[in-house]
Design a protein around this motif. Structure first.
Motif, mmCIF file in Angstrom:
data_model
loop_
_atom_site.group_PDB
_atom_site.id
_atom_site.type_symbol
_atom_site.label_atom_id
_atom_site.label_comp_id
_atom_site.label_asym_id
_atom_site.label_seq_id
_atom_site.Cartn_x
_atom_site.Cartn_y
_atom_site.Cartn_z
ATOM 1 N N UNK A 51 0.834 -1.202 0.000
ATOM 2 C CA UNK A 51 0.000 0.000 0.000
ATOM 3 C C UNK A 51 0.872 1.256 0.000
ATOM 4 N N UNK A 52 2.192 1.051 0.100
ATOM 5 C CA UNK A 52 3.087 2.188 0.022
ATOM 6 C C UNK A 52 4.387 1.935 0.756
ATOM 7 N N UNK A 53 5.495 2.343 0.147
ATOM 8 C CA UNK A 53 6.797 2.354 0.807
ATOM 9 C C UNK A 53 7.120 3.809 1.119
ATOM 10 N N UNK A 83 9.533 2.465 5.642
ATOM 11 C CA UNK A 83 8.374 1.819 6.263
ATOM 12 C C UNK A 83 7.433 1.350 5.149
ATOM 13 N N UNK A 84 7.153 0.050 5.131
ATOM 14 C CA UNK A 84 6.288 -0.527 4.089
ATOM 15 C C UNK A 84 4.982 -1.030 4.705
ATOM 16 N N UNK A 85 3.872 -0.629 4.120
ATOM 17 C CA UNK A 85 2.554 -1.108 4.542
ATOM 18 C C UNK A 85 2.040 -2.084 3.485
ATOM 19 N N UNK A 86 1.395 -3.169 3.931
ATOM 20 C CA UNK A 86 1.048 -4.230 2.989
ATOM 21 C C UNK A 86 -0.141 -5.038 3.490
ATOM 22 N N UNK A 87 -0.646 -5.903 2.605
ATOM 23 C CA UNK A 87 -1.610 -6.937 2.982
ATOM 24 C C UNK A 87 -0.918 -8.288 2.907
ATOM 25 N N UNK A 88 -1.337 -9.216 3.771
ATOM 26 C CA UNK A 88 -0.559 -10.427 4.004
ATOM 27 C C UNK A 88 -0.596 -11.484 2.927
ATOM 28 N N UNK A 89 -1.674 -11.531 2.137
ATOM 29 C CA UNK A 89 -1.845 -12.637 1.207
ATOM 30 C C UNK A 89 -0.925 -12.576 0.002
ATOM 31 N N UNK A 90 -0.807 -13.731 -0.660
ATOM 32 C CA UNK A 90 -0.079 -13.794 -1.930
ATOM 33 C C UNK A 90 -1.004 -13.305 -3.041
ATOM 34 N N UNK A 91 -0.485 -13.047 -4.266
ATOM 35 C CA UNK A 91 -1.364 -12.644 -5.363
ATOM 36 C C UNK A 91 -2.477 -13.675 -5.583
ATOM 37 N N UNK A 92 -3.678 -13.206 -5.939
ATOM 38 C CA UNK A 92 -4.785 -14.132 -6.206
ATOM 39 C C UNK A 92 -4.449 -15.058 -7.368
ATOM 40 N N UNK A 93 -3.865 -14.469 -8.375
ATOM 41 C CA UNK A 93 -3.420 -15.222 -9.548
ATOM 42 C C UNK A 93 -2.439 -14.340 -10.286
ATOM 43 N N UNK A 275 9.729 6.467 18.753
ATOM 44 C CA UNK A 275 8.648 7.027 17.931
ATOM 45 C C UNK A 275 8.974 6.792 16.464
ATOM 46 N N UNK A 276 7.980 6.381 15.702
ATOM 47 C CA UNK A 276 8.118 6.294 14.240
ATOM 48 C C UNK A 276 7.397 7.492 13.644
ATOM 49 N N UNK A 277 8.160 8.321 12.927
ATOM 50 C CA UNK A 277 7.587 9.520 12.295
ATOM 51 C C UNK A 277 7.596 9.344 10.782
ATOM 52 N N UNK A 278 6.442 9.551 10.160
ATOM 53 C CA UNK A 278 6.329 9.487 8.699
ATOM 54 C C UNK A 278 5.875 10.853 8.212
ATOM 55 N N UNK A 279 6.780 11.647 7.612
ATOM 56 C CA UNK A 279 6.404 12.983 7.135
ATOM 57 C C UNK A 279 5.438 12.912 5.957
ATOM 58 N N UNK A 280 4.752 14.008 5.704
ATOM 59 C CA UNK A 280 3.959 14.105 4.480
ATOM 60 C C UNK A 280 4.902 13.958 3.290
ATOM 61 N N UNK A 281 4.454 13.255 2.253
ATOM 62 C CA UNK A 281 5.337 12.950 1.125
ATOM 63 C C UNK A 281 4.554 12.398 -0.051
ATOM 64 N N UNK A 282 5.201 12.433 -1.213
ATOM 65 C CA UNK A 282 4.691 11.726 -2.387
ATOM 66 C C UNK A 282 5.373 10.362 -2.442
ATOM 67 N N UNK A 283 4.600 9.309 -2.642
ATOM 68 C CA UNK A 283 5.183 7.968 -2.700
ATOM 69 C C UNK A 283 4.537 7.085 -3.760
ATOM 70 N N UNK A 284 3.456 7.572 -4.373
ATOM 71 C CA UNK A 284 2.694 6.736 -5.307
ATOM 72 C C UNK A 284 3.201 6.956 -6.736
ATOM 73 N N UNK A 285 4.482 6.579 -6.959
ATOM 74 C CA UNK A 285 5.056 6.728 -8.301
ATOM 75 C C UNK A 285 5.952 5.530 -8.586
ATOM 76 N N UNK A 286 6.292 5.326 -9.862
ATOM 77 C CA UNK A 286 6.891 4.067 -10.293
ATOM 78 C C UNK A 286 8.270 3.805 -9.685
ATOM 79 N N UNK A 287 9.093 4.836 -9.560
ATOM 80 C CA UNK A 287 10.434 4.620 -9.025
ATOM 81 C C UNK A 287 10.366 4.103 -7.585
ATOM 82 N N UNK A 288 9.471 4.662 -6.794
ATOM 83 C CA UNK A 288 9.300 4.201 -5.416
ATOM 84 C C UNK A 288 8.768 2.762 -5.395
#
Length: 349
Positions: A51-53, A83-93, A275-288
């Protein structure tokens, strides 16, 4: 019965697993590699959907008492982190991740950077990883039940064995019933224990701005990423988490090897150490996203003072490293000597 810390470490000694346990781990790895080959060998088989790195900071608490100044937490300082947020399952297919609207465990993985000290593994010299999920207990009591879980859907288990695993499916149902509106605004737990110097702890990461679970969830397949983009990029907000530890008390209240018994706060209160601090940022792009896909998180990327403890953590040591090794070999092979699509089966199914 109260055990000494020395006895606990001996019981969970990662360098002397039983032959039976090694065989079980072999089963889990073989099953996971098979799924990975079918659903996308270049992708993670565990927590595949990101969901985002995000980049952020891991800030050690100032003025910790002497008994908490251990390993990473010895000196108050601020470390850079991914910091990486994710869902636990493997790809559906092949070609399709599971929709965020489907029940799944949600995870956070923290990679603290520029960490000096002796490490358990030598593949990353300057990192300390923490991996947590949004449920306080593991889904199986032991590695045997965890290994058999992968066989449950393919009819390989007897009715008697399926009955014995009924508790696992109840836990899975409870995990899947957790409604998460935004991964930045909830609490996560390590599920398994770790050393903290000569003591043992479990870990938790808890949002400082916790959300109320939403009554209804958005219908978008990727609403969790979209919620994070809105929060960090659209609204320009920062996210803060408390990094907490919970000390082992005794085998009855805080068992090491019964992975489905929660350590209650009434028996062992959480103590904030960072404390874990995550600043405001852009992260939804291909290089990331490419950086995200190439990164490996493992609870065994750790200082000796925070070494994982117990059989489930031991199984994760080989599972994480072998799946990552296979994934990276597949990527390198495709670059080195491309194969026809009939060989690599590189199309959606």
């Amino acid at each position: 019965m109260m055990r000494t810390h020395h006895q606990i470490f001996a019981m969970s000694d990662p360098v002397s697993p039983t032959t039976n346990q090694e065989a079980l781990i072999d089963e889990i790895i073989a099953s996971s590699l098979q799924v990975q080959q079918q659903n996308g060998p270049d992708l993670r088989q565990i927590h595949s959907k990101s969901h985002g790195l995000l980049w952020g900071e891991f800030i050690i608490e100032p003025n910790l008492p002497e008994e908490l100044r251990v390993g990473l937490f010895k000196t108050p300082q601020t470390y850079p982190a991914w910091i990486r947020f994710s869902s636990g399952g493997s790809p559906e297919k092949r070609g399709k991740f599971r929709s965020d609207t489907q029940p799944d465990v949600r995870g956070i993985a923290i990679k603290v950077i520029n960490v000096d000290g002796q490490k358990v593994l030598d593949d990353e010299e300057k990192t300390q990883d923490f991996i947590l999920n949004n449920y306080p207990i593991f889904l199986a009591k032991n590695v045997r039940d965890y290994a058999d879980l992968s066989k449950a859907g393919s009819g390989q288990l007897t009715p008697e064995r399926m009955e014995e695993l009924a508790y696992v499916f109840e836990i899975l149902q409870k995990i899947g019933s957790q409604k998460v509106g935004n991964p930045l605004l909830i609490q996560y737990w390590s599920m398994a224990p770790f050393k903290f110097g000569d003591k043992i702890v479990k870990l938790s990461v808890k949002s400082q701005q916790p959300e109320q679970p939403p009554e209804t969830l958005p219908e978008s397949e990727n609403y969790l990423r979209e919620a994070m983009v809105k929060y960090l990029t659209g609204e320009g907000q920062e996210a803060y988490f408390d990094f907490l530890i919970q000390f082992y008390v005794d085998d009855e209240k805080t068992p090491i090897e019964n992975h489905i018994q929660e350590w209650q706060e009434t028996d062992s209160p959480f103590i904030k150490v960072a404390t874990v601090r995550i600043p405001s940022q852009k992260f939804d792009f291909e290089e990331r996203k490419r950086l995200d896909e190439g990164m490996l998180f493992s609870p065994w990327h750790t200082l000796l003072e925070h070494e994982p403890v117990g059989s489930v953590n031991l199984s994760r040591k080989r599972l994480y490293s072998e799946l990552a090794k296979y994934r990276r070999e597949q990527i390198a092979q495709r670059l080195r000597e491309p194969q026809p699509y009939t060989v690599v089966q590189d199309q959606p199914v």
